[in-house]
Design a protein around this motif. Structure first.
Motif, PDB file in Angstrom:
ATOM      1  N   ALA A  29       0.873  -0.753   0.033  1.00 33.70           N
ATOM      2  CA  ALA A  29      -0.008   0.024  -0.071  1.00 33.70           C
ATOM      3  C   ALA A  29       0.680   0.998  -0.358  1.00 33.70           C
ATOM      4  N   PHE A  30       1.277   1.197   0.359  1.00 33.68           N
ATOM      5  CA  PHE A  30       2.421   2.307   1.117  1.00 33.68           C
ATOM      6  C   PHE A  30       3.712   2.753  -0.271  1.00 33.68           C
ATOM      7  N   TRP A  32       2.108   1.548  -3.845  1.00 27.81           N
ATOM      8  CA  TRP A  32       0.777   1.703  -4.281  1.00 27.81           C
ATOM      9  C   TRP A  32       1.177   3.546  -4.517  1.00 27.81           C
ATOM     10  N   GLY A  33       0.644   4.260  -3.415  1.00 27.85           N
ATOM     11  CA  GLY A  33       0.060   4.637  -2.684  1.00 27.85           C
ATOM     12  C   GLY A  33       1.408   6.445  -2.953  1.00 27.85           C
ATOM     13  N   LEU A  34       2.616   6.055  -3.135  1.00 28.06           N
ATOM     14  CA  LEU A  34       3.903   6.683  -3.138  1.00 28.06           C
ATOM     15  C   LEU A  34       3.598   6.924  -5.111  1.00 28.06           C
ATOM     16  N   GLU A  35       3.327   5.619  -6.186  1.00 35.46           N
ATOM     17  CA  GLU A  35       2.988   5.680  -7.656  1.00 35.46           C
ATOM     18  C   GLU A  35       2.348   6.374  -7.494  1.00 35.46           C
ATOM     19  N   LYS A  36       0.785   6.489  -6.990  1.00 38.39           N
ATOM     20  CA  LYS A  36      -0.170   7.825  -7.738  1.00 38.39           C
ATOM     21  C   LYS A  36       0.795   8.968  -6.969  1.00 38.39           C
ATOM     22  N   CYS A  37       1.207   9.119  -6.340  1.00 38.52           N
ATOM     23  CA  CYS A  37       1.905  10.399  -5.894  1.00 38.52           C
ATOM     24  C   CYS A  37       2.478  11.132  -7.040  1.00 38.52           C
ATOM     25  N   GLN A  38       3.503  10.480  -7.315  1.00 40.29           N
ATOM     26  CA  GLN A  38       4.376  11.061  -8.183  1.00 40.29           C
ATOM     27  C   GLN A  38       4.284  10.519  -9.695  1.00 40.29           C
ATOM     28  N   ALA A  39       2.821  10.522  -9.933  1.00 39.29           N
ATOM     29  CA  ALA A  39       1.892   9.933 -11.330  1.00 39.29           C
ATOM     30  C   ALA A  39       1.191  11.261 -11.258  1.00 39.29           C
ATOM     31  N   ALA A 108      13.028  15.253   6.872  1.00 34.68           N
ATOM     32  CA  ALA A 108      13.587  13.769   6.372  1.00 34.68           C
ATOM     33  C   ALA A 108      13.219  14.477   4.981  1.00 34.68           C
ATOM     34  N   ARG A 109      14.117  13.363   4.154  1.00 37.81           N
ATOM     35  CA  ARG A 109      14.129  12.797   2.682  1.00 37.81           C
ATOM     36  C   ARG A 109      12.634  13.104   2.019  1.00 37.81           C
ATOM     37  N   TYR A 110      13.783  12.713   0.659  1.00 37.65           N
ATOM     38  CA  TYR A 110      12.090  12.419  -0.370  1.00 37.65           C
ATOM     39  C   TYR A 110      11.075  10.979   0.023  1.00 37.65           C
ATOM     40  N   PRO A 111      10.067  10.309   0.085  1.00 39.38           N
ATOM     41  CA  PRO A 111      10.147   9.242   0.234  1.00 39.38           C
ATOM     42  C   PRO A 111      10.647   8.168  -0.680  1.00 39.38           C
ATOM     43  N   ARG A 112      10.718   6.732  -0.041  1.00 41.47           N
ATOM     44  CA  ARG A 112      11.316   5.984  -0.877  1.00 41.47           C
ATOM     45  C   ARG A 112      10.471   5.135  -0.939  1.00 41.47           C
ATOM     46  N   PHE A 113      10.609   4.015  -1.210  1.00 41.62           N
ATOM     47  CA  PHE A 113       9.925   2.667  -2.418  1.00 41.62           C
ATOM     48  C   PHE A 113      10.465   2.153  -0.564  1.00 41.62           C
ATOM     49  N   LYS A 114       9.363   0.620  -0.601  1.00 43.35           N
ATOM     50  CA  LYS A 114       9.763   0.100   0.058  1.00 43.35           C
ATOM     51  C   LYS A 114      10.613  -1.258  -0.451  1.00 43.35           C
ATOM     52  N   SER A 115      12.043  -2.072   0.103  1.00 45.01           N
ATOM     53  CA  SER A 115      11.756  -3.520  -0.715  1.00 45.01           C
ATOM     54  C   SER A 115      11.791  -4.289   0.647  1.00 45.01           C
TER      55      SER A 115
END
Length: 318
Positions: A29-30, A32-39, A108-115
């Protein structure tokens, strides 16, 4: 002031699978939400960067995620999320919103994708959480046994939320305790404290607290474990086993450092009524500066001077 209490739990194999499912849902979910925000940002930039724009927040993203749950996998849905609590992805989206807020405020820095390769991670649950001295009842997971050495540490009663995390194969739960009143000074002496890497803390009265040098003592072990991981084939079971050994080695370093800091800060706050600490700009001290500066940065970060200061600040109020 509220303090959180953290204890290790011992889940059954069935509960372990449920914990992994919840952590995976929160991680998905994190991302997916980050990808939506970038789009949304790319669309905003392509439209000329207007002042008024509806940015996706935690509430709107969760509504869209609920719609995806009802769709089959063939149509891009995620019906497998029904196997776990809805709170895990919901709280993950709230964490994403808080991450962007901290980034905009330059905290804080820019949010990163969780791997998954960087760790299983954790999740947060809300609802009715009941804790006793020996067990904690989690929604959709059930009654999980607390490790015998940590029994009686969590606040007994009903809580509204709980944080669950994994570290080197061990699972932990964290609960907020009751309100703690800030107490006046204990009437002890006032001292000045000088923090350093050779000696962790040197007081003006001559008292010295040695630096445990947690990382330096286990550098050879960490290098050996890291070399073993690099020699293993990616995706193999032997590589997964070597990575678990590396994680356990790092866990021992963290535990050694944390134990020394807690013991030192507790003794100092109980023995003195006021402690004056020098104002060190640790962030500036650990900036990059080439190969020569790298060794000094490693020693500074190993000492965890900022963590010592943080512990002295909140323990001095108790």
């Amino acid at each position: 002031m509220k303090l959180s209490r953290k204890s290790e739990v011992q889940p059954t194999p069935t509960q372990l699978q449920a914990l992994l499912q919840h952590a995976g849902n929160a991680r998905w979910a994190f991302n997916w939400g980050l990808e939506k925000c970038q789009a949304a940002y790319r669309a905003w930039a392509a439209s000329g960067r207007p002042k008024e724009w509806d940015w996706p927040g935690a509430v709107s993203l969760h509504k869209e995620l609920n719609a995806l749950k009802k769709l089959p996998v063939e149509e891009g849905g995620v019906p497998w999320m029904y196997e776990a609590s809805k709170c895990a992805p919901q709280e993950a989206l709230r964490n994403l919103q808080a991450a962007f807020k901290n980034f905009k405020a330059k905290r804080a820095r820019y949010p990163r994708f969780k791997s998954r390769n960087r760790g299983i991670g954790g999740f947060r649950l809300t609802g009715t959480i009941r804790a006793t001295e020996r067990f904690i009842v989690l929604p959709r997971i059930g009654r999980v046994r607390i490790k015998p050495g940590d029994q009686g540490y969590l606040p007994v009663g009903v809580a509204s939320q709980v944080s669950v995390s994994e570290d080197a194969g061990r699972w932990f739960v964290s609960l907020l305790g009751p309100d703690v009143e800030e107490l006046p000074s204990n009437g002890g002496s006032a001292v000045g404290l000088d923090m350093g890497v050779v000696r962790l803390a040197a007081l003006s009265d001559g008292t010295v607290t040695e630096n445990p040098r947690a990382l330096a003592k286990r550098t050879k072990k960490l290098r050996r474990c890291q070399k073993t991981v690099s020699r293993r084939k990616k995706g193999s079971r032997r590589r997964a086993k070597a990575r678990r050994a590396l994680a356990k080695a790092w866990r021992k370093v963290i535990n050694l450092r944390r134990d020394a800091l807690h013991k030192a800060s507790t003794i100092l706050t109980k023995s003195h009524g006021r402690i004056v600490i020098e104002a060190l700009r640790l962030k500036n001290m650990t900036r990059r500066g080439g190969s020569r500066k790298r060794g000094l940065n490693r020693v500074l970060l190993d000492a965890s001077l900022s963590e010592l200061r943080r512990q002295l600040e909140y323990k001095g109020k108790l």
